[in-house]
Every structure is written in C-alpha cells, then in structure tokens.
Design an enzyme around this catalytic site. Sequence first.
Site: not given
Length: 403
Positions: A368, A151, A86
Amino acid sequence: MPASADRPSNLPTAGDPVEVARALIACPSVTPEEGGALTLLEAVLQPLGFSTKRVRFSDEGTPDVDNLVATLGEGAPHLMLAGHTDVVPPGSGALWTHHPFSADIDEGLLYGRGAVDMKGGVAAFVAAVARLRAEGVPTRGSVTLLLTGDEEGPSINGTEKLLAWCHEQGMRFDAALVGEPTNVETLGDMAKIGRRGSLSGTLRIEGRQGHAAYPHRALNPMQAVVAIADALQGTPLDHGSEAFQPTSLQVVSIDTGNMAFNVIPAAAEIRFNVRFSDRWTSASLKDELLSRIESARPEGIEVAVAWEKASESFLTRDAALAERLSAAVQAVTGREPELSTTGGTSDARYIQAYCPVIEFGLVGDTMHQVDERVPLADLEALTEIYRAFIAATLAADAETDEA
C-alpha cells in the site's frame, strides 16, 4: 473453457514467478476494475490443465466485480489457494521511483502496485503449480485457485459470495492457503493461523445548538464526547488470551461539522474500530460497549449507534496443516515461522467457515506504499515454499486415506 479472442499475447512463462508477477502488475486492476489480470491468469492456467470459470457478482450500491475459480484435478483431497488480483490506488505516479504499473526491475527488486499485496503471491501460486505439473503432481486430488477482485474494496462481491457459489456447485475443500503478505521483516518469520475480529461503529450524540457566549441556553454534545470516548477507551476490554493479543478499541474520528468559534454544535459523531480477541463475539462486544456508552451519557444527551458489518475472530486448530507449512518454510528459508493471529483482517475470515485455513505470503513492509516492491529472491523462495507445501499436503492426505 474455450480460448478467448481477447486472450493476452506474449504470455509469461507459468513456472517463472517474476515473469508472471510482472505481467500481473502491468494490469491496472485497481478495485473494482479487473484490469486484464484475471484474463491473463486464465490464459496462463488453461495450458496447465486448469478448468476456469469467471464469476461476476453484483449488489445494490456497489460495483460489479469479476472473480475467478480455476481447478486442476478431481475430487479429494481438495486444496484451495486463495488470493486477490485487485490493488489499492497507487496515488500520484510522480511520487514513484518507477511507474506503479510498469513492473520495472531495479537492483534485484520488482517495483509496482500489488508487487507485495498480492500479485507477487498469486504469481508464486501459479509458478508453484506449474513446477509441480512438470513433476507430474498432482496424481490424485485437486487444487483450486480462488481469486477475487474485491479484497481491497468493500469485499461484498468477492470471496464471501464466491465461496457460497462454489458450495452451491458442489465443491468441497479440505484445506486452504491464503497468500496474503504475512511476514514482518524477513520471509519465513510469520504465518497466520487466525485473525482478530473487527467491529466498527458510529455514535451520533445529539445536544442543542446555541451561542458559545450563552452556554446555559445550549446543550454541548462535546462534553458527552469526552466522557463517552473515555468510557470506551479508558478501561481495557480484556488482556488477550493464549492465542490472541488484547482487544484494542481505537477512536478514529470525532466530528461536529462546525466551523464557527461562537457556535455550540447541535451534534457530534464519534467513529471507532475494535479489533477483538476470542474473549468476545461481536454480539457480546456490542452489549459491553453500549453499557459503557450509557454509563457515560450525560442527562439530556441522546446517543444513537450505527454498527458496520462485523467479522468474528477465528483460530485454525489444524496442527497438521500448520506443521506442513512450517516444514516447507524451514526447508526453503531455514526459519521456523511464528504462528500468529496479529494484524488486520483478510479473506481467511470467510474461508474458515468452509475448511481449515492458514496464511503465508511475502514480507508486507511496502504494501500500500509508494514504491511498493519485492525482492526477486523472495518471489523465487515463496514459489518453492508453496511448491513444497502443496505437494506435502496432497501426499499427506493421500497417506491418511490409504491408512
């Protein structure tokens, strides 16, 4: 496991980490969506001899999540390779140089959401095992890929439940490697042998609402906010330990919900997070924080604390495991990784209850972020590090058993 009717076509070459990573990035597996990533991995792993099992978990108030357990070989020594497919939301695709799920390659860099965190690491796991299979490894023991789709989300229907499920099935692990991005600047500069604990809480401070021009008729909770925030942060909780950085408490939000200039608010909230060393447990830390809050609470002000689920600090004390990883890193990169407990939490906090665990993955400088990307050379090098580590771990355990 029988072949699935929805098995992906044009499968990537299992031993090529770039091909596998590109195929995974193309799967839009934003938590909690599986996005085709686990289906793809099943299709790639089964021809290598893995038996695969998809496990779905549910919990009230959270989305259902798919997870994957894939095992090659039988019995001990049993090595776990743990990670997640994920990814966090990519945000606006317009901000990206390349579409976040197009898996484009540009000037030796692979772009896409999850390239670093951590589809690149999962691809290196797969490619490393595929290369070992071509070499006839393992000849004994077993390797399990433990892959979650939860996660980056609430982490309720993922690794913690998956480990318990594996235990119920009779699976026992001798060691684990988590493929999270651990390196700071260059591949090979850092591995994780533990993590700080994490504790979060919300303080609700009750006063009495009133007119700002008549403060004697009100009880302003903001005065308590200042005093309590200072009590929480003003004095260090500790100065760290041999293996851990000092405990850090950060106030992350102060809110009253009050938009008027002429109103004293009725209540205020303080939200905070603590990353704590091994000098504390979550229980002893709560006691200390409650004592500080009470000492700073003004008379007449009521304070209530709501705690979030905590994770404890841990340290892996398996020198042989760390030495094997360090040797693999040095052989490929020429660098000796720092063995660290810095950074945030990871699913290793769950794994450590079942077996010794160490973490090593890509450089985390773009995870990210917009334009998340990984050098193709790092994917190849990481694959070779994993290949060497897996082979050495199985061989070392075999030598110990024979002795």
